[in-house]
Write a protein that holds these residues in place. Structure first.
Motif, PDB file in Angstrom:
ATOM      1  N   PHE A  73       6.631  -7.851  -8.549  1.00 28.68           N
ATOM      2  CA  PHE A  73       6.529  -8.494 -10.021  1.00 28.68           C
ATOM      3  C   PHE A  73       7.692  -7.865 -10.784  1.00 28.68           C
ATOM      4  O   PHE A  73       7.810  -8.377 -11.880  1.00 28.68           O
ATOM      5  CB  PHE A  73       5.339  -8.074 -10.497  1.00 28.68           C
ATOM      6  CG  PHE A  73       4.068  -8.795 -10.066  1.00 28.68           C
ATOM      7  CD1 PHE A  73       4.109  -9.768  -9.293  1.00 28.68           C
ATOM      8  CD2 PHE A  73       2.694  -8.596 -10.652  1.00 28.68           C
ATOM      9  CE1 PHE A  73       3.312 -10.595  -8.502  1.00 28.68           C
ATOM     10  CE2 PHE A  73       1.587  -9.393 -10.087  1.00 28.68           C
ATOM     11  CZ  PHE A  73       1.986 -10.454  -9.485  1.00 28.68           C
ATOM     12  N   LEU A  74       8.213  -6.787 -10.242  1.00 27.61           N
ATOM     13  CA  LEU A  74       9.470  -6.231 -11.011  1.00 27.61           C
ATOM     14  C   LEU A  74      10.476  -7.308 -11.141  1.00 27.61           C
ATOM     15  O   LEU A  74      11.385  -7.333 -12.240  1.00 27.61           O
ATOM     16  CB  LEU A  74      10.017  -5.013 -10.372  1.00 27.61           C
ATOM     17  CG  LEU A  74      11.245  -4.286 -11.086  1.00 27.61           C
ATOM     18  CD1 LEU A  74      10.796  -3.882 -12.363  1.00 27.61           C
ATOM     19  CD2 LEU A  74      11.675  -3.109 -10.319  1.00 27.61           C
ATOM     20  N   TYR A  75      10.634  -8.075  -9.907  1.00 27.63           N
ATOM     21  CA  TYR A  75      11.661  -9.278  -9.969  1.00 27.63           C
ATOM     22  C   TYR A  75      11.055 -10.395 -10.496  1.00 27.63           C
ATOM     23  O   TYR A  75      11.813 -11.203 -11.135  1.00 27.63           O
ATOM     24  CB  TYR A  75      12.243  -9.110  -8.781  1.00 27.63           C
ATOM     25  CG  TYR A  75      12.708  -7.727  -8.203  1.00 27.63           C
ATOM     26  CD1 TYR A  75      13.727  -7.023  -8.660  1.00 27.63           C
ATOM     27  CD2 TYR A  75      11.718  -7.061  -7.373  1.00 27.63           C
ATOM     28  CE1 TYR A  75      14.067  -5.909  -8.342  1.00 27.63           C
ATOM     29  CE2 TYR A  75      12.119  -5.833  -6.957  1.00 27.63           C
ATOM     30  CZ  TYR A  75      13.116  -5.113  -7.384  1.00 27.63           C
ATOM     31  OH  TYR A  75      13.202  -3.858  -6.960  1.00 27.63           O
ATOM     32  N   THR A  89       7.744  -1.320 -10.507  1.00 26.53           N
ATOM     33  CA  THR A  89       8.412  -0.599 -11.504  1.00 26.53           C
ATOM     34  C   THR A  89       9.738   0.004 -11.001  1.00 26.53           C
ATOM     35  O   THR A  89      10.245  -0.243  -9.943  1.00 26.53           O
ATOM     36  CB  THR A  89       7.373   0.805 -11.398  1.00 26.53           C
ATOM     37  OG1 THR A  89       7.551   1.589 -10.407  1.00 26.53           O
ATOM     38  CG2 THR A  89       6.209   0.450 -12.025  1.00 26.53           C
ATOM     39  N   VAL A  90      10.605   0.339 -11.975  1.00 27.38           N
ATOM     40  CA  VAL A  90      12.187   0.812 -11.745  1.00 27.38           C
ATOM     41  C   VAL A  90      11.936   1.941 -10.843  1.00 27.38           C
ATOM     42  O   VAL A  90      13.059   2.175  -9.993  1.00 27.38           O
ATOM     43  CB  VAL A  90      12.777   1.004 -13.004  1.00 27.38           C
ATOM     44  CG1 VAL A  90      14.241   1.572 -12.714  1.00 27.38           C
ATOM     45  CG2 VAL A  90      12.970  -0.331 -13.676  1.00 27.38           C
ATOM     46  N   ALA A  91      10.886   2.879 -11.096  1.00 22.16           N
ATOM     47  CA  ALA A  91      10.973   4.040 -10.396  1.00 22.16           C
ATOM     48  C   ALA A  91      10.715   3.814  -8.961  1.00 22.16           C
ATOM     49  O   ALA A  91      11.290   4.543  -7.875  1.00 22.16           O
ATOM     50  CB  ALA A  91       9.736   4.966 -10.845  1.00 22.16           C
ATOM     51  N   GLN A  92       9.704   2.899  -8.512  1.00 21.16           N
ATOM     52  CA  GLN A  92       9.578   2.576  -7.270  1.00 21.16           C
ATOM     53  C   GLN A  92      10.694   2.001  -6.668  1.00 21.16           C
ATOM     54  O   GLN A  92      11.246   2.210  -5.482  1.00 21.16           O
ATOM     55  CB  GLN A  92       8.528   1.505  -6.983  1.00 21.16           C
ATOM     56  CG  GLN A  92       7.073   1.929  -7.641  1.00 21.16           C
ATOM     57  CD  GLN A  92       6.110   1.085  -7.485  1.00 21.16           C
ATOM     58  OE1 GLN A  92       6.457  -0.083  -7.683  1.00 21.16           O
ATOM     59  NE2 GLN A  92       4.819   1.673  -7.245  1.00 21.16           N
ATOM     60  N   VAL A 136       0.934  -1.439  -0.052  1.00 21.52           N
ATOM     61  CA  VAL A 136      -0.036  -0.018   0.064  1.00 21.52           C
ATOM     62  C   VAL A 136       1.019   1.037   0.055  1.00 21.52           C
ATOM     63  O   VAL A 136       0.537   2.264  -0.794  1.00 21.52           O
ATOM     64  CB  VAL A 136      -0.922   0.019   1.176  1.00 21.52           C
ATOM     65  CG1 VAL A 136      -1.695   1.430   1.292  1.00 21.52           C
ATOM     66  CG2 VAL A 136      -2.150  -1.001   1.187  1.00 21.52           C
ATOM     67  N   PHE A 137       1.992   1.045   0.703  1.00 17.44           N
ATOM     68  CA  PHE A 137       2.775   2.457   0.954  1.00 17.44           C
ATOM     69  C   PHE A 137       3.687   2.402  -0.183  1.00 17.44           C
ATOM     70  O   PHE A 137       4.268   3.615  -0.831  1.00 17.44           O
ATOM     71  CB  PHE A 137       3.652   2.457   2.380  1.00 17.44           C
ATOM     72  CG  PHE A 137       2.682   2.309   3.330  1.00 17.44           C
ATOM     73  CD1 PHE A 137       1.774   3.314   3.610  1.00 17.44           C
ATOM     74  CD2 PHE A 137       3.066   1.098   4.300  1.00 17.44           C
ATOM     75  CE1 PHE A 137       1.131   2.999   4.805  1.00 17.44           C
ATOM     76  CE2 PHE A 137       2.111   1.006   5.484  1.00 17.44           C
ATOM     77  CZ  PHE A 137       1.200   1.853   5.708  1.00 17.44           C
ATOM     78  N   VAL A 138       3.982   1.229  -0.970  1.00 17.47           N
ATOM     79  CA  VAL A 138       5.125   1.290  -2.129  1.00 17.47           C
ATOM     80  C   VAL A 138       4.261   1.885  -3.282  1.00 17.47           C
ATOM     81  O   VAL A 138       4.779   2.420  -3.886  1.00 17.47           O
ATOM     82  CB  VAL A 138       5.462  -0.318  -2.383  1.00 17.47           C
ATOM     83  CG1 VAL A 138       6.080  -0.338  -3.421  1.00 17.47           C
ATOM     84  CG2 VAL A 138       6.244  -0.567  -1.195  1.00 17.47           C
TER      85      VAL A 138
END
Length: 740
Positions: free
Chosen positions: A720-722, A702-705, A667-669
C-alpha cells in the motif's frame, strides 16, 4: 292345565351306568350351561353328570336361573358346548325365546341345545325345533340318568363335529386369503410378519408374543438366527439377532425347531417349522395352552400352502440381499443402513446415536499392499466392531473405508470406539496399526429420517476430518447452516463466473533501485451487486475445494495475457504479470499445455508471464509441481514462490524447484522494525542471493519498513506504500503517471 310335576318322578336319582363313558385319563373340558328357574334342578343335574367324561374331557357346569340371565352369560362366553334349557321359566315360552336369541342374535351356531320341561303341555312345536336347530326335547319325567347322559354325549359329539367343520371352513378361507396376500409380499420381513399374524388369527390367538426367525449366513463359521417378523412386545427386535431377545425359552425352542426341522407343540407354547430344502424359518407362538388337534391340522395345511410362497420370497430376499448387504463384510450397506436409520427414528430415537467411522489413510494400504490385504483389513475391523458392539448396535459398511453404527449414546462413545483401534489388525501376513475419524449425530437432535440423518452424520465426519485437535465431532445444526451457506455461495460464484462478472485487478510491483514499475500481481476480485467484494480468502478456497478453480484459473491466465497485450499496445513492453496457481490446476492433465497455448494464442512474451505458487502447493505433491514448472520454465515462463517461510517448507525441494523469484510474506514484513523482527526476512533475502534468485517483499506499508528492506538488499517490493490493487483501466493511468 298340565298337572304339576312330582320331583319323585325325576329319574335323575336312578342309578343307570350303562350309558356312561369312562376314561382313565382326562385332558380338557366341555362347558355346559344349565338354565332353569328351579335351583333343585341345577343341583340334581350337576350331581347326575358330575363324573361323566366325554371324549376324554370332563364337564364344567355353569348356571343361569332365567332366560335373561342365560343370554347375558352366553353373550360373554362363546365357548359353551351345550345348553340344558328349561322351556317354562319367568314366562311360558321363556326358553323358546332364549333359543331364538342364541341363534339369531348371538349367532352361536355351534352350541348345542337340549330343551327340558316339567310341563308336557308346553312342548314346542315341530317347526320351532327344526327352525332353531334344537338337538333334543325331553320332559323331565322321562329323563332317566342314562337317557340324560346318552343325550349329553350325543349332543357334545355333535358340537365337536360341527365346530371342527366350521373351524376348518373358516380356516380354509383364511388360508386362501392368507396365501393370496402373502404371495404378494416380496420382502421376507413383510412375509414373516404376515405369516405370524395369519397363524395367530387361524387358531384364535392374539398376535402378542409371536415372532419368526431364520438362519442366515453372516459370513462366519456359525450361522446366525435373525428375527424376521414379530408382533406385540417383540416387534422392536425385527431385523436383530435372536440373542437380543432376553428370553431363554424362545431361543431354546427356536433352535430346537430349526435343528429338527419339525413342529414342536408343548403345553404353553408352539414352535412351527416353515421352509423348504435350502431355507428354513421357525415361528414361535406363546399360546399358554396346548394346541388342539384340529388347530394343528389347520396349521399344517397353512404351512404347506405357503411353503412355495416362502421359497419364492426367499429367492426375492436373496436378490434384495445383494442390493442391501455388503458382500465383503456381510453387514448392511449404505441402502440398508439408511433404512435402519429410518426404522430406529420411528421406533424412538431417545438416547440413540448414529456414527460414521472413517478409516484414516486406508488408500495407502490398498496402494501399498494390494486390494486383497485391504479387504482383509476391512473384514478384521468389521469382526472387531461386531465383537465389541454387536449385541448393542446395528453395524454396516457405508463406503469403501467408512463404517456406520446405530446404538445407544452411552455405548457408542468416541472413547469406546478408540479402543477398537488400540491393537493392530491382522490382514494376511501383515499386522496393521490404523486409526479412524468419527462423525456422530444424536437421533434426538434430528427431526429428519433416513438419508437426511446420514447427511447430518457425514457433515459431522467431514468437520472432524478438518479438526486437528481431536478425531470426532457431533453434528450441530450450525454445521449444516454453514455448509448450506457455502453451497449457496458456490452456486452464486458459478453463476457470476458464467456471466463474466469476476474481475482481475492488479497491484504494481516496484524496483527498489529505480522506483519504477517492473510488473504487477494479478488479483481476482468478485464484486457484489450492492457494492463491495467477497473476500478471496473466502471464495478461492471454496472454488479450489469444488474444482471450479481450474476453470477460473484458465480465465485468469487469458485475462492476464490480454492485459499484457494491452500494455504492449500502450507502449509498456517489458512489464510482467504474476498469476497465482493452485494445486487443482497442477493436477489438471492439460494444465501445462493450456498455459503454453494461452501464451501462444495471445502472442505474448513467455518471460512476461510469471506463475506464483505457495510452498504448501509444492509440499502437497512435489513431483507433479516440479515436473510441470520445469516444463513451463523451459518454455520461458517465469516462476515465483509466494508466502515462503509460512508453511512447512523443505529446502531440498526448494533446491529442485525451477524458481526465478522468492516473495517475502507480509507476516515477516509487519514486524521487520522490531528487535529480531528482521531476522527471517533477512535470511530469505540472503537465501535468494545464494540461489541466484530475485527477492520481492509484499505488504510494505511504511517508509520505515522500506528502509529496512532496502538495507537487506531486497530487489523489489509491493504494498500500500506504493499502490493498492486496481482495475485494469486504473493500472494504465498509474503506470503512465509513474513514468513522468
Amino acid at each position: 292345565m298340565a298337572p304339576e310335576a312330582n320331583p319323585d318322578d325325576f329319574l335323575f336319582l336312578a342309578d343307570d351306568t350303562d350309558a356312561l363313558e369312562a376314561t382313565d385319563q382326562t385332558v380338557g373340558e366341555w362347558q355346559l350351561l344349565i338354565v332353569d328357574d328351579d335351583e333343585e334342578i341345577h343341583t340334581v343335574t350337576q350331581l347326575a353328570l358330575s363324573d361323566v367324561v366325554v371324549e376324554g374331557r370332563k364337564l364344567v357346569f355353569h348356571h343361569a336361573y332365567s332366560g335373561k340371565e342365560a343370554i347375558k352369560f352366553l353373550a360373554e362366553h362363546d365357548n359353551i358346548a351345550l345348553v340344558l334349557l328349561d322351556v317354562v321359566m319367568e314366562t311360558d315360552d321363556a326358553g323358546l325365546k332364549v333359543v331364538e336369541q342364541i341363534r339369531d342374535e348371538l349367532k352361536l351356531e355351534d352350541t348345542r341345545i337340549i330343551l327340558r320341561t316339567g310341563q308336557p303341555g308346553y312342548a314346542p312345536e315341530e317347526s320351532v325345533i327344526k327352525e332353531y336347530d334344537i338337538n333334543d326335547y325331553k320332559t323331565k319325567t322321562e329323563l332317566t340318568r342314562s337317557k340324560l347322559v346318552t343325550t349329553i354325549i350325543a349332543s357334545i359329539r355333535s358340537y365337536q363335529q360341527i365346530r371342527t367343520i366350521n373351524q376348518n371352513r373358516i380356516g380354509l378361507q383364511k388360508i386362501i386369503n392368507a396365501g393370496a396376500n402373502l404371495l404378494e409380499q416380496h420382502s421376507l420381513h413383510e412375509f414373516s410378519e404376515g405369516v405370524v399374524t395369519q397363524i395367530a388369527s387361524l387358531i384364535g390367538l392374539n398376535a402378542e408374543g409371536v415372532l419368526c426367525a431364520q438362519i442366515e449366513d453372516d459370513g462366519s463359521n456359525a450361522d446366525t438366527i435373525y428375527v424376521l417378523g414379530a408382533a406385540g412386545h417383540y416387534a422392536p427386535f425385527i431385523k436383530c439377532r435372536l440373542e437380543r431377545i432376553d428370553n431363554k425359552r424362545i431361543i431354546q425352542q427356536i433352535n430346537a425347531c430349526l435343528q429338527s426341522r419339525k413342529n414342536i407343540f408343548t403345553e404353553k407354547d408352539t414352535t412351527l417349522f416353515l421352509g423348504a430344502e435350502h431355507h428354513g424359518a421357525a415361528v414361535y407362538l406363546e399360546t399358554n395352552r396346548p394346541i388342539e388337534d384340529f388347530d394343528r391340522q389347520l396349521i399344517e395345511v397353512f404351512l404347506s400352502n405357503i411353503s412355495v410362497g416362502y421359497e419364492n420370497v426367499t429367492l426375492f430376499q436373496q436378490l434384495r440381499h445383494a442390493a442391501y448387504i455388503d458382500p465383503l463384510t456381510k453387514t448392511p450397506n449404505r441402502n440398508e443402513f439408511t433404512c435402519l436409520l429410518a426404522d430406529t427414528r420411528q421406533l424412538g430415537a431417545k438416547d440413540s446415536v448414529a456414527v460414521l467411522i472413517d478409516i484414516n489413510h486406508f488408500s495407502d494400504v490398498n496402494d501399498g499392499l494390494g486390494q486383497e490385504v485391504g479387504n482383509e483389513l476391512l473384514i478384521a475391523i468389521t469382526q472387531r466392531l461386531v465383537q465389541e458392539f454387536g449385541n448393542d448396535a446395528q453395524i454396516g459398511r457405508i463406503g469403501a473405508d467408512v463404517f456406520g453404527m446405530i446404538g445407544s449414546e452411552k455405548v457408542l462413545t468416541p472413547q469406546a470406539l478408540d479402543t477398537i483401534f488400540l491393537e493392530p489388525f491382522q490382514a494376511s501376513e501383515h499386522s496393521l496399526q490404523v486409526d479412524a475419524t468419527y462423525g456422530f449425530c444424536r437421533l434426538s437432535d434430528s427431526s429428519e429420517q433416513g438419508l437426511a440423518i446420514l447427511k447430518h452424520v457425514y457433515i459431522a465426519l467431514n468437520r472432524a476430518k478438518k479438526n486437528i485437535s481431536r478425531n470426532y465431532e457431533y453434528y450441530q445444526q450450525q454445521m449444516e447452516d454453514e455448509t448450506a451457506e457455502r453451497l449457496a455461495l458456490l452456486r452464486t460464484l458459478r453463476q457470476d463466473f458464467a456471466l463474466d462478472r469476476l474481475q482481475l485487478w492488479y497491484q504494481p510491483q516496484i524496483c527498489l533501485k529505480n522506483r519504477k514499475v517492473i510488473g504487477m500481481e494479478a488479483l481476482l476480485r468478485w464484486p457484489q451487486p450492492g457494492g463491495g467484494f467477497v473476500s478471496p480468502a473466502v471464495f478461492i478456497p471454496l472454488a479450489e475445494y469444488f474444482g471450479l478453480i481450474v476453470e477460473i484459473g484458465a480465465w485468469v491466465l487469458q485475462q492476464a495475457c490480454l492485459q499484457l497485450k494491452e500494455l504492449e499496445r500502450q507502449g509498456f513492453k517489458d512489464l510482467r504479470i504474476a498469476v497465482n496457481v493452485s494445486m487443482p490446476q497442477f493436477r489438471s492433465p492439460h494444465f501445462v499445455e493450456s498455459v503454453i497455448h494461452c501464451v501462444g494464442e495471445y502472442q505474448v512474451k513467455p518471460e512476461l508471464l510469471e506463475l506464483e505458487i505457495t510452498e504448501s502447493v509444492v509440499m502437497d505433491d512435489p513431483k507433479v509441481v516440479i515436473s510441470a514448472l520445469k516444463e513451463l520454465q523451459s518454455f520461458g515462463i517465469k516462476v515465483a514462490i509466494d508466502d515462503f517461510g509460512i508453511g512447512f517448507s523443505s529446502l531440498s525441494y526448494l533446491q529442485q524447484l525451477p524458481l526465478d523469484r522468492i516473495k517475502i510474506d507480509r507476516v515477516f514484513v509487519n514486524d521487520i522494525e522490531k528487535a529480531n523482527g528482521a531476522a527471517i526476512a533477512e535470511t530469505i533475502v540472503n537465501l535468494g542471493k545464494r540461489l541466484g534468485l530475485h527477492t520481492i517483499a509484499e505488504g510494505v506499508e511504511t517508509v520505515a519498513q522500506e528502509r529496512v528492506i532496502l538495507a537487506m538488499g531486497c530487489d523489489e517490493v509491493q504494498g500500500f506504500l506504493y499502490a493498492k490493487p486496481m482495475a485494469k483501466d486504473e493500472l494504465v493511468a498509474f503506470i503512465q503517471q509513474q513514468k513522468k
